[in-house]
Design an enzyme around this catalytic site. Sequence first.
Site, PDB file in Angstrom:
ATOM      1  N   HIS A   1     -11.691  21.298 -22.862  1.00  0.00           N
ATOM      2  CA  HIS A   1     -13.155  21.133 -22.861  1.00  0.00           C
ATOM      3  C   HIS A   1     -13.868  22.459 -23.136  1.00  0.00           C
ATOM      4  O   HIS A   1     -15.017  22.640 -22.750  1.00  0.00           O
ATOM      5  CB  HIS A   1     -13.677  20.601 -21.506  1.00  0.00           C
ATOM      6  CG  HIS A   1     -13.372  19.159 -21.246  1.00  0.00           C
ATOM      7  ND1 HIS A   1     -13.162  18.688 -19.974  1.00  0.00           N
ATOM      8  CD2 HIS A   1     -13.272  18.093 -22.065  1.00  0.00           C
ATOM      9  CE1 HIS A   1     -12.929  17.379 -20.028  1.00  0.00           C
ATOM     10  NE2 HIS A   1     -12.992  16.998 -21.295  1.00  0.00           N
TER      11      HIS A   1
ATOM     12  N   GLU B   1     -20.861  18.895 -27.942  1.00  0.00           N
ATOM     13  CA  GLU B   1     -19.664  19.532 -28.495  1.00  0.00           C
ATOM     14  C   GLU B   1     -19.718  19.598 -30.020  1.00  0.00           C
ATOM     15  O   GLU B   1     -19.247  20.562 -30.618  1.00  0.00           O
ATOM     16  CB  GLU B   1     -18.409  18.785 -28.019  1.00  0.00           C
ATOM     17  CG  GLU B   1     -18.217  18.939 -26.511  1.00  0.00           C
ATOM     18  CD  GLU B   1     -17.079  18.108 -25.944  1.00  0.00           C
ATOM     19  OE1 GLU B   1     -17.337  16.948 -25.586  1.00  0.00           O
ATOM     20  OE2 GLU B   1     -15.953  18.612 -25.857  1.00  0.00           O
TER      21      GLU B   1
ATOM     22  N   ASN C   1     -13.351  14.554 -35.334  1.00  0.00           N
ATOM     23  CA  ASN C   1     -12.539  14.470 -34.118  1.00  0.00           C
ATOM     24  C   ASN C   1     -11.551  13.327 -34.329  1.00  0.00           C
ATOM     25  O   ASN C   1     -11.914  12.156 -34.230  1.00  0.00           O
ATOM     26  CB  ASN C   1     -13.456  14.209 -32.916  1.00  0.00           C
ATOM     27  CG  ASN C   1     -12.700  14.239 -31.597  1.00  0.00           C
ATOM     28  OD1 ASN C   1     -11.464  14.310 -31.573  1.00  0.00           O
ATOM     29  ND2 ASN C   1     -13.433  14.173 -30.509  1.00  0.00           N
TER      30      ASN C   1
ATOM     31  N   ARG D   1      -6.939   9.579 -15.227  1.00  0.00           N
ATOM     32  CA  ARG D   1      -5.915  10.578 -14.900  1.00  0.00           C
ATOM     33  C   ARG D   1      -6.003  10.983 -13.427  1.00  0.00           C
ATOM     34  O   ARG D   1      -7.089  11.036 -12.859  1.00  0.00           O
ATOM     35  CB  ARG D   1      -6.078  11.838 -15.747  1.00  0.00           C
ATOM     36  CG  ARG D   1      -5.957  11.612 -17.226  1.00  0.00           C
ATOM     37  CD  ARG D   1      -6.027  12.941 -17.994  1.00  0.00           C
ATOM     38  NE  ARG D   1      -6.412  12.670 -19.371  1.00  0.00           N
ATOM     39  CZ  ARG D   1      -7.399  13.314 -20.011  1.00  0.00           C
ATOM     40  NH1 ARG D   1      -8.083  14.276 -19.423  1.00  0.00           N
ATOM     41  NH2 ARG D   1      -7.690  12.991 -21.250  1.00  0.00           N
TER      42      ARG D   1
ATOM     43  N   ARG E   1     -12.136  19.310 -34.371  1.00  0.00           N
ATOM     44  CA  ARG E   1     -11.801  19.522 -32.968  1.00  0.00           C
ATOM     45  C   ARG E   1     -10.283  19.463 -32.836  1.00  0.00           C
ATOM     46  O   ARG E   1      -9.655  18.458 -33.170  1.00  0.00           O
ATOM     47  CB  ARG E   1     -12.429  18.425 -32.113  1.00  0.00           C
ATOM     48  CG  ARG E   1     -12.073  18.598 -30.672  1.00  0.00           C
ATOM     49  CD  ARG E   1     -12.617  17.511 -29.804  1.00  0.00           C
ATOM     50  NE  ARG E   1     -12.322  17.860 -28.409  1.00  0.00           N
ATOM     51  CZ  ARG E   1     -12.440  17.023 -27.411  1.00  0.00           C
ATOM     52  NH1 ARG E   1     -12.868  15.799 -27.616  1.00  0.00           N
ATOM     53  NH2 ARG E   1     -12.161  17.407 -26.191  1.00  0.00           N
TER      54      ARG E   1
ATOM     55  N   GLY F   1     -20.766  12.436 -19.392  1.00  0.00           N
ATOM     56  CA  GLY F   1     -21.217  11.085 -19.019  1.00  0.00           C
ATOM     57  C   GLY F   1     -21.589  10.892 -17.563  1.00  0.00           C
ATOM     58  O   GLY F   1     -22.683  10.432 -17.235  1.00  0.00           O
TER      59      GLY F   1
ATOM     60  N   MET G   1     -17.581   5.004 -13.952  1.00  0.00           N
ATOM     61  CA  MET G   1     -18.242   5.352 -12.691  1.00  0.00           C
ATOM     62  C   MET G   1     -19.246   4.281 -12.258  1.00  0.00           C
ATOM     63  O   MET G   1     -19.396   3.999 -11.068  1.00  0.00           O
ATOM     64  CB  MET G   1     -18.924   6.725 -12.866  1.00  0.00           C
ATOM     65  CG  MET G   1     -19.661   7.221 -11.672  1.00  0.00           C
ATOM     66  SD  MET G   1     -18.664   7.299 -10.174  1.00  0.00           S
ATOM     67  CE  MET G   1     -17.785   8.836 -10.375  1.00  0.00           C
TER      68      MET G   1
HETATM   69  P1  AMP Z   1     -17.922  10.900 -21.505  1.00  0.00           P
HETATM   70  O1  AMP Z   1     -16.424  11.030 -21.502  1.00  0.00           O
HETATM   71  O2  AMP Z   1     -18.618  12.203 -21.307  1.00  0.00           O
HETATM   72  O3  AMP Z   1     -18.449  10.123 -22.662  1.00  0.00           O
HETATM   73  O4  AMP Z   1     -18.286  10.050 -20.185  1.00  0.00           O
HETATM   74  C1  AMP Z   1     -17.996   8.671 -20.122  1.00  0.00           C
HETATM   75  C2  AMP Z   1     -18.122   8.205 -18.683  1.00  0.00           C
HETATM   76  O5  AMP Z   1     -19.418   8.518 -18.159  1.00  0.00           O
HETATM   77  C3  AMP Z   1     -18.012   6.710 -18.500  1.00  0.00           C
HETATM   78  O6  AMP Z   1     -16.676   6.292 -18.414  1.00  0.00           O
HETATM   79  C4  AMP Z   1     -18.746   6.476 -17.189  1.00  0.00           C
HETATM   80  O7  AMP Z   1     -17.841   6.645 -16.123  1.00  0.00           O
HETATM   81  C5  AMP Z   1     -19.741   7.594 -17.133  1.00  0.00           C
HETATM   82  N1  AMP Z   1     -21.127   7.157 -17.324  1.00  0.00           N
HETATM   83  C6  AMP Z   1     -21.779   6.923 -18.473  1.00  0.00           C
HETATM   84  N2  AMP Z   1     -23.049   6.515 -18.225  1.00  0.00           N
HETATM   85  C7  AMP Z   1     -23.192   6.499 -16.886  1.00  0.00           C
HETATM   86  C8  AMP Z   1     -24.264   6.182 -15.987  1.00  0.00           C
HETATM   87  N3  AMP Z   1     -25.463   5.798 -16.428  1.00  0.00           N
HETATM   88  N4  AMP Z   1     -24.028   6.288 -14.658  1.00  0.00           N
HETATM   89  C9  AMP Z   1     -22.831   6.683 -14.191  1.00  0.00           C
HETATM   90  N5  AMP Z   1     -21.792   6.994 -14.977  1.00  0.00           N
HETATM   91  C10 AMP Z   1     -21.965   6.919 -16.308  1.00  0.00           C
END
Ligand code: AMP
Length: 400
Positions: free
Chosen positions: A179, A387, A8, A240, A90, A329, A282
């Site tokens: 996605h 993925e 990636n 975004r 990817r 996430g 988050m």
């Molecule tokens: P991803 O792009 O799928 O890797 O998701 C990343 C995002 O998931 C981070 O920026 C957080 O906002 C969120 N995230 C990761 N771990 C947690 C958690 N334990 N509780 C809430 N949000 C989370």
Amino acid sequence: MSTVFVVNAGSSSLKYQLVELASGASLASGLIERIGQVRSSAKHKNAAGGEAQEELHIQDHAQAFGWVLRQFDAVGPSLDDADMIGVGHRVVQGGSRFDRATIIDGRVQDQIEALSPLAPLHNPANVVGIRAARAAFANLPHVAVFDTAFHLTLPPAAYTYALDRSVAEEHRVRKYGFHGTSHQFVSRRLAELVGKPLGETNSIVLHLGNGSSACAVRGGESVETSMGMTPLAGLVMGTRTGDIDASVLLHLARNGGYSIDDLDTLLNKRSGLLGMAGSNDMRDVRASAGAGVEAARVALETYTYRIRGVVGQYMAQLGRTDALAFTAGVGENSAETRAESLAGLESFGIVIDADRNAGTGPDGDAKERRISADESAIAVWVVPTNEELEIAQQVAAVVA
Ligand code: AMP
């Protein structure tokens, strides 16, 4: 034990994983960041706990692959013994041409590059990664796996923007959706989990990560999704805006002195949770809201309000919905976000079980678990996405 090397590539980053096909396990993975800058950072780790981490100058993606190959020699696992059957890339934008994973030859590489105007942040970087990987692994087939391919089954009503048709055609303006590998992986797994044949399962997948998108899947095919011509559209994301009245751009350009590049940065990098509440994570936003910060509370409400709206829309488009999954996430980790997003949908057949959702139910906090109540007409699950595994499996299918 055959493996696939999954790549990636971003404009200044290279993420990789060596995936074992039979088990789906990651045998090694790594990330090189700030390629081209004075101090790049590079990390490699393997399944046995071996690790390497270095800060050094890595000039380009070709050098990055050189570093990676040295780590496989020094830290392992040995690539000589890995029985690699191919390399999966990817690729973000496949346009309306690439409806499946495709072996990369010179012509395909050129076509991916030619799609760059539609994905200026992503496709040029993907091509740089492909070039470097084809040089590093010259004797293996390379396969492009497109983020958009799964969505090429969208009906015209879903992918058409109500724009002057000649302009739309000339500039290839339509909804592509992204996605796709994640939505495909999760929707297939969700059908298994609810015990229905994929061809008879209607589902909604909520991929909530730093980038977020929703997808309505009918019988294994994507029929609606929330991202658009680019990954900017739809849900509120980490940085975004998601959907926004296009005239806001005109307003800011006319009255705020914003250039095209300013607007690009504003919409893609300075908005979403970050712009509304000061962090794209988050966890931070929830902590702020918990501490009484009004802007954070409003950001969370906006975030979940929009998810609820998309769920209602997709239920109407699907006619019958069997199952819904949260992934990525936020979707996999934030019970509050899941609960708030589906709150008040009981009369729609969606009833969340608070204990199961919180991870204190009979399945505990198992990564993959049902979170709806037994009486919920629509089964709601947390399904971790993978993925890399999806890409590896698609490579294996194409190479075979
Ligand atoms: P991803 O792009 O799928 O890797 O998701 C990343 C995002 O998931 C981070 O920026 C957080 O906002 C969120 N995230 C990761 N771990 C947690 C958690 N334990 N509780 C809430 N949000 C989370």
